[in-house]
Structures are given as C-alpha cells and as structure tokens.
Design an enzyme around this catalytic site. Structure first.
Site, PDB file in Angstrom:
ATOM      1  CB  SER A  29       5.848  13.436  53.829  1.00  0.00           C
ATOM      2  OG  SER A  29       5.239  14.178  54.924  1.00  0.00           O
ATOM      3  CG  HIS A  82       1.088  17.893  58.991  1.00  0.00           C
ATOM      4  ND1 HIS A  82       2.002  18.459  58.123  1.00  0.00           N
ATOM      5  CD2 HIS A  82       0.581  16.528  58.356  1.00  0.00           C
ATOM      6  CE1 HIS A  82       2.203  17.799  57.226  1.00  0.00           C
ATOM      7  NE2 HIS A  82       1.612  16.738  57.331  1.00  0.00           N
ATOM      8  CE1 TYR A  84       3.793  17.306  62.102  1.00  0.00           C
ATOM      9  CE2 TYR A  84       1.969  15.663  61.416  1.00  0.00           C
ATOM     10  CZ  TYR A  84       3.360  16.492  61.059  1.00  0.00           C
ATOM     11  OH  TYR A  84       3.726  16.503  59.961  1.00  0.00           O
ATOM     12  CD  GLU A  85       3.153  21.441  60.366  1.00  0.00           C
ATOM     13  OE1 GLU A  85       3.822  22.208  60.418  1.00  0.00           O
ATOM     14  OE2 GLU A  85       2.226  21.326  59.561  1.00  0.00           O
ATOM     15  CG  MET A 210       0.640  11.115  61.674  1.00  0.00           C
ATOM     16  SD  MET A 210       2.317  11.891  62.431  1.00  0.00           S
ATOM     17  CE  MET A 210       2.965  10.283  62.560  1.00  0.00           C
ATOM     18  CB  SER A 211      -2.118  14.567  56.441  1.00  0.00           C
ATOM     19  OG  SER A 211      -1.930  13.271  55.494  1.00  0.00           O
ATOM     20  CG  ASN A 234       6.379   3.833  57.412  1.00  0.00           C
ATOM     21  OD1 ASN A 234       6.030   4.937  56.719  1.00  0.00           O
ATOM     22  ND2 ASN A 234       5.815   3.465  58.540  1.00  0.00           N
ATOM     23  CG  HIS A 246      10.302  12.657  58.596  1.00  0.00           C
ATOM     24  ND1 HIS A 246       9.006  12.436  58.159  1.00  0.00           N
ATOM     25  CD2 HIS A 246      10.657  13.834  57.888  1.00  0.00           C
ATOM     26  CE1 HIS A 246       8.896  13.669  57.193  1.00  0.00           C
ATOM     27  NE2 HIS A 246       9.771  14.188  57.019  1.00  0.00           N
TER      28      HIS A 246
HETATM   29  N1  HPA Z   1       2.228   6.207  60.837  1.00  0.00           N
HETATM   30  C1  HPA Z   1       1.721   7.470  60.660  1.00  0.00           C
HETATM   31  N2  HPA Z   1       1.801   8.303  59.656  1.00  0.00           N
HETATM   32  C2  HPA Z   1       2.707   7.938  58.969  1.00  0.00           C
HETATM   33  C3  HPA Z   1       3.448   6.634  58.865  1.00  0.00           C
HETATM   34  C4  HPA Z   1       3.047   5.627  59.960  1.00  0.00           C
HETATM   35  O1  HPA Z   1       3.617   4.717  59.770  1.00  0.00           O
HETATM   36  N3  HPA Z   1       4.634   6.676  57.933  1.00  0.00           N
HETATM   37  C5  HPA Z   1       4.184   7.973  57.174  1.00  0.00           C
HETATM   38  N4  HPA Z   1       3.477   8.539  57.984  1.00  0.00           N
END
Ligand code: HPA
Length: 274
Positions: A29, A82, A84-85, A210-211, A234, A246
C-alpha cells in the site's frame, strides 16, 4: 492453482518481455511508486494474465511491471492480493509462483504495517527479521506438488540472513534509519483492538499488517531468498490516543517514499553485484 496454470501465466508474460528477471518485488500500500522507477517498463495488467486474480483495494494499481531497475532485470507487482479481499491464500500467492517460473531468485516484499514496538514511530522503515503467521491458515494446505516444493518447508531462515545484512549496510551507507523486527500477519480487514496489540507484543511482534506472510511462505516453499521491508505507517491501535485509518497509512507511506525508494533501489543494485 496447478503447475500448468502457473506455466500458462508465465508464458504469456515471457511473450511480452523476453529477458529473465532475477528479482521480484511485491509493492505494498502506497509503495507502488517504486515500479515507476523501472526503465523501459512493460506493464501487464493483472486482468490480462491467465489465472491471475484481480486487485480491488484502494491504492493498488494492479499490474506487473517488468524492466530494468538500477541495471537489474526485475518484475514488480504494483498492487498485491489480500486474504481479506476474499481470495484464497492459493490465489494470493499465485503471482509468487509465476515470478519464480519467470526465473527470479530473490523476492523483495514490502508492506505498510502498524508499529507494535513502542520504540518505533510512524514513518520508520523496518527490516523484517522474522514473522508470525496469525492468519489462522496457510497457503500450502492441500495436496503438495513436489515439482513446486517440499511437503514440510523449513522456515528457520524465512528472511535471508545475507540479504538482511546487506539491507542494514545499505541503510547505514545512505543514512536511512532502519528498524528491525518481527512482522505479524493478521487476516484483517478490521484493524486490531488495543487488547490484540498488547497480546501480539507479548507474542513477540514488532509490527502488524494484513499481507506478506502467505507470500513469504510460498516463496520459501519454492526456494526463493526473501527480503522484507515494512513501512511503519501508523502506530498500532491503543498506543496513541487516536483512531486508525487507511488515509493515514497512505499519507505516511507518501511521506517516507524517497527513503524507501532509495533503500530498495540501492539494495537491488547490490544484490546484483554481490
Ligand atoms: N494493523 C494492521 N495492518 C496495518 C496497520 C495496522 O495498524 N497499518 C497498516 N496496515
């Protein structure tokens, strides 16, 4: 996803680009800009490659970009798939199999991740030393095709030691701060709760995303050397008194992209010569 399907996808790609790539890149991302640095690129949208899934999430262009980066033939995934998709992990990892079939020996995986380690801050880059598969499944479940890899692949050095040493040296030479740590792969798409983040810290995680974990498992299965770099976009939930979004992830990756680009490009040129 069968060996024949892998070959079919690879042969379409080889017809569009005759040279053999030696390094594969998966761009996470906000990090897809690296593919824009590839010279004389051949761009192949995922939907035009047989058996490829199609990317849907924001911030992911969804194409393979093949060409020369720092004089090295590379194939980059601008956008990944992903779990989750809704894709199966076999679908998520299919492109890794195809890149291997194209001839790559090294896979560089990148992602945006939340910082669990309280010594990190948003905007840090983190070299992945190891991972924890917290997705509750594994891309290798099912019948094993011995042509692709062994039934029980060793994961004791999932992230290649020599590549990690190289990354640390390059970061030092370029004066780029590089944290190091363990990446936890969660399924998403919801971000973690503060309690989950505390639990993951106790488990030994430094960053969560998540990847990456499925792709790295398949890369090891198929005998690729892996280097992983996270952009800490973050701090994970509950560490700072603010919600996660996001948008923040994309803003932070935008802010650090010059360092990220320099680091990865310089690593690529040194893998070639070392
Ligand atoms: N958690 C999960 N996936 C993420 C995060 C997070 O804080 N930031 C970017 N991808």
């Amino acid at each position: 996803m069968s060996y024949e399907q892998i070959k079919e996808a690879a042969s379409l790609i080889s017809n569009k680009y005759s040279e053999k790539p030696t390094i594969g890149l998966i761009l996470g991302s906000g990090l897809g800009v690296l593919a824009d640095e590839i010279e004389s690129p051949v761009k192949i949208p995922y939907e035009s490659i047989p058996n490829f899934p199609i990317s849907t999430v924001e911030g992911h262009a969804g194409q393979l970009v093949i060409g020369s980066l720092q004089g090295v033939n590379v194939v980059a995934m601008q956008g990944r798939f992903h779990y989750y998709e809704g894709y199966s992990l076999k679908e998520v990892t299919f492109p890794v199999r195809v890149m291997k079939e194209l001839g790559i020996e090294t896979l560089i995986v990148t992602n945006a991740a939340g910082g669990i380690n309280e010594n990190f801050e948003a905007g840090d880059l983190m070299l992945i030393r190891d991972h924890i598969n917290n997705m509750g499944t594994n891309p290798l479940i099912g019948r094993n095709d011995e042509r692709l890899g062994v039934r029980f692949p060793d994961m004791s050095e999932a992230y290649n030691k020599d590549l990690r040493t190289l990354a640390i040296r390059v970061a030092g030479d370029l004066n780029i701060k590089l944290q190091e740590g363990v990446y936890v792969g969660n399924s998403g798409p919801s971000y973690e709760t503060p309690a989950e983040v505390r639990a993951l810290r106790i488990l030994g995680g430094d960053a969560v995303g998540m990847s990456t974990v499925p792709e790295v498992i398949v890369a090891r299965h198929t005998g690729l050397n892996v280097l992983g770099i996270s952009c800490i976009s973050n701090m994970a939930a509950g560490i700072l008194d603010q919600p996660l979004s996001h948008e923040e992830v994309i803003e932070t990756t935008e802010r650090v992209k010059m360092n990220f680009l320099n680091l990865v490009k310089t690593i690529v040129s040194n893998i070639h010569t070392s």
